[in-house]
Design an enzyme around this catalytic site. Structure first.
Site, short mmCIF file in Angstrom:
data_model
loop_
_atom_site.label_atom_id
_atom_site.label_comp_id
_atom_site.label_asym_id
_atom_site.label_seq_id
_atom_site.Cartn_x
_atom_site.Cartn_y
_atom_site.Cartn_z
N ILE A 13 -45.89 -28.83 5.33
CA ILE A 13 -45.45 -27.75 4.44
C ILE A 13 -46.48 -26.62 4.49
O ILE A 13 -47.65 -26.83 4.22
CB ILE A 13 -45.30 -28.25 2.98
CG1 ILE A 13 -44.32 -29.42 2.91
CG2 ILE A 13 -44.82 -27.10 2.08
CD1 ILE A 13 -44.23 -30.05 1.54
N HIS A 14 -46.00 -25.43 4.81
CA HIS A 14 -46.84 -24.24 4.89
C HIS A 14 -45.96 -23.05 4.53
O HIS A 14 -44.80 -23.23 4.15
CB HIS A 14 -47.45 -24.10 6.30
CG HIS A 14 -46.43 -24.17 7.37
ND1 HIS A 14 -45.72 -23.07 7.80
CD2 HIS A 14 -45.95 -25.22 8.08
CE1 HIS A 14 -44.87 -23.44 8.75
NE2 HIS A 14 -44.98 -24.74 8.93
N GLY A 15 -46.46 -21.85 4.64
CA GLY A 15 -45.74 -20.67 4.19
C GLY A 15 -44.33 -20.53 4.73
O GLY A 15 -43.39 -20.25 3.98
#
Length: 160
Positions: A13-15
């Site tokens: 999970i990242h931007g």
């Protein structure tokens, strides 16, 4: 349970996942399937912080994820399944989880990997996993963000 999207992304999970993909897909739950992440409380807390407030999060080892998916534990939800590697996906399918299409988003380049796209570098073992998934009838795509065109990963691998 409605799995609306499956993505292999070693960043989990990242931007891009938290904003673009989650909003584009109308996701109500992100399910991270990764044995190491499921056993690491610090990483789980980091993933929770990266997850949008209005989206539920599950971080599960492969066996537990397969058990919950096969038991329809998230019926009525829109689930975004994220895995770190194709090897994990092979294990999930071997546990009788039905997956039809998988998006490969990011596999970071490190020494010994073959760069096949701007954001995707693979080992020989990962290529074998992708070939195995393809033989199982899984459609593999390469797409960093929803607004990018989707490419057939197997075509990209043939050119590498």
């Amino acid at each position: 349970m409605a799995i609306v999207h499956v993505r292999i992304d070693d960043r989990l999970i990242h931007g891009q996942v938290a904003t673009m993909w989650t909003n584009n897909l109308g996701v109500t739950r992100i399910m991270v399937v990764d044995d190491a992440a499921a056993g690491d409380d610090v990483l789980k807390m980091s993933l929770k912080l990266a997850c949008p407030n209005n989206v539920a999060l599950s971080v599960l080892p492969v066996e537990k994820a397969a058990e919950r998916i096969n038991a329809n534990a998230y019926d009525g939800q829109r689930v975004f399944l994220i895995l770190k590697s194709p090897k994990t996906l092979v294990r999930l399918i071997q546990a009788n989880v039905k997956i039809e299409t998988v998006n490969v988003g990011n596999l970071t380049y490190t020494e010994g990997k073959i760069k096949i796209a701007n954001t995707v570098a693979v080992t020989k073992e990962e290529i074998e996993c992708f070939n195995d998934l393809h033989k199982l009838g899984v459609k593999l795509t390469l797409q960093l963000i929803p607004s990018n065109p989707s490419e057939d990963l197997m075509d990209v691998l043939k050119k590498a």
